[in-house]
Design a protein around this motif. Structure first.
Motif, short mmCIF file in Angstrom:
data_model
loop_
_atom_site.label_atom_id
_atom_site.label_comp_id
_atom_site.label_asym_id
_atom_site.label_seq_id
_atom_site.Cartn_x
_atom_site.Cartn_y
_atom_site.Cartn_z
N GLY A 1 -41.90 -17.41 -36.05
CA GLY A 1 -42.96 -18.26 -36.55
C GLY A 1 -43.58 -19.16 -35.51
N THR A 2 -43.03 -19.22 -34.30
CA THR A 2 -43.54 -20.12 -33.27
C THR A 2 -44.11 -19.39 -32.06
N ASP A 3 -44.53 -18.18 -32.22
CA ASP A 3 -45.17 -17.39 -31.15
C ASP A 3 -44.24 -17.02 -30.00
N VAL A 4 -42.97 -17.32 -30.07
CA VAL A 4 -42.07 -16.95 -28.97
C VAL A 4 -41.91 -15.44 -28.90
N LEU A 5 -41.88 -14.78 -30.05
CA LEU A 5 -41.74 -13.32 -30.08
C LEU A 5 -43.10 -12.62 -30.10
N GLY A 6 -44.17 -13.37 -29.88
CA GLY A 6 -45.51 -12.79 -29.87
C GLY A 6 -46.36 -13.38 -30.97
N HIS A 7 -47.66 -13.55 -30.67
CA HIS A 7 -48.55 -14.17 -31.65
C HIS A 7 -48.81 -13.27 -32.86
N HIS A 8 -48.63 -11.96 -32.69
CA HIS A 8 -48.87 -11.05 -33.81
C HIS A 8 -47.85 -11.27 -34.94
N LEU A 9 -46.63 -11.73 -34.64
CA LEU A 9 -45.63 -12.00 -35.68
C LEU A 9 -45.89 -13.34 -36.37
N ALA A 10 -46.36 -14.32 -35.64
CA ALA A 10 -46.57 -15.65 -36.22
C ALA A 10 -47.69 -15.66 -37.25
N ASP A 11 -48.67 -14.77 -37.11
CA ASP A 11 -49.82 -14.75 -38.01
C ASP A 11 -49.63 -13.84 -39.22
#
Length: 193
Positions: free
Chosen positions: A29-39
């Motif tokens: 949820g915090t873009d650490v694993l990529g912005h595609h997962l957070a959105d």
């Protein structure tokens, strides 16, 4: 409680799994694993789509698995909260043809605590006999004075009191757990040799 090691192991594994899942959720949820997962929405993933396509059989199976887990958890809780059964009499047999001799477990615990309480440096002691009449087990808890020589007390208990118990029961390999506490805090826990 008699399931301490199992309880600690299970709770450690469960805690580590929950910590890993929580950490993964926070990182996603915090873009650490990529912005595609957070959105993305929580249910917008291949697993949720698969469950939606197979909901006729999946949810009954999930309910059965949950029920089995609940039954196992209840069994574990009962094992942790239920005290071990105390042995009322201990069977002592020299030879099967000689008949059966029994020793009252309370008489044994009274004798061992009386002997241990007479040792220099010992405040109090308490003993419990568990198991079956033919396979007894003994737990002894000793509280010493603050200034007592713990090693000397342990050696004396092992060489005298525990030897006397094993000799009286004719069981040189009798399992005995010895807990030694200094004052009110626990000092050592050892299974005598």
């Amino acid at each position: 409680m008699h399931a301490d090691r199992t309880t600690r192991a299970l709770l450690t594994v469960l805690g580590m799994a929950l910590l890993a899942a929580g950490t993964a959720g926070i990182l996603a949820g915090t873009d650490v694993l990529g912005h595609h997962l957070a959105d993305r929405h929580l249910t917008d993933n291949p697993i949720a789509r698969y469950l939606g396509d197979n909901n006729v059989w999946f949810w009954p199976v999930a309910a059965l698995v949950g029920l089995a887990a609940a039954i196992l958890a209840l069994r574990w809780l009962i094992a942790v909260l239920t005290p071990r059964s105390r042995a009322a009499d201990i069977t002592i047999t020299s030879a099967p043809s000689a008949g059966c001799t029994s020793l009252d477990a309370n008489a044994l615990t009274d004798a061992v605590t009386t002997e241990i309480n007479s040792y220099r440096g010992v405040d109090t002691s308490h003993a419990k006999v568990y198991g079956s009449p033919t396979d007894p087990r003994l737990t002894i808890t000793v509280r010493t004075e603050d200034s007592a020589n713990i090693a000397a007390i342990r050696d004396r208990i092992e060489s005298n009191a525990l030897a006397h118990i094993r000799q009286a029961l004719e069981r040189p390999d009798l399992p005995i757990i010895l807990n030694i506490n200094i004052g009110d805090r626990q000092s050592s826990r050892a299974a005598p040799r």
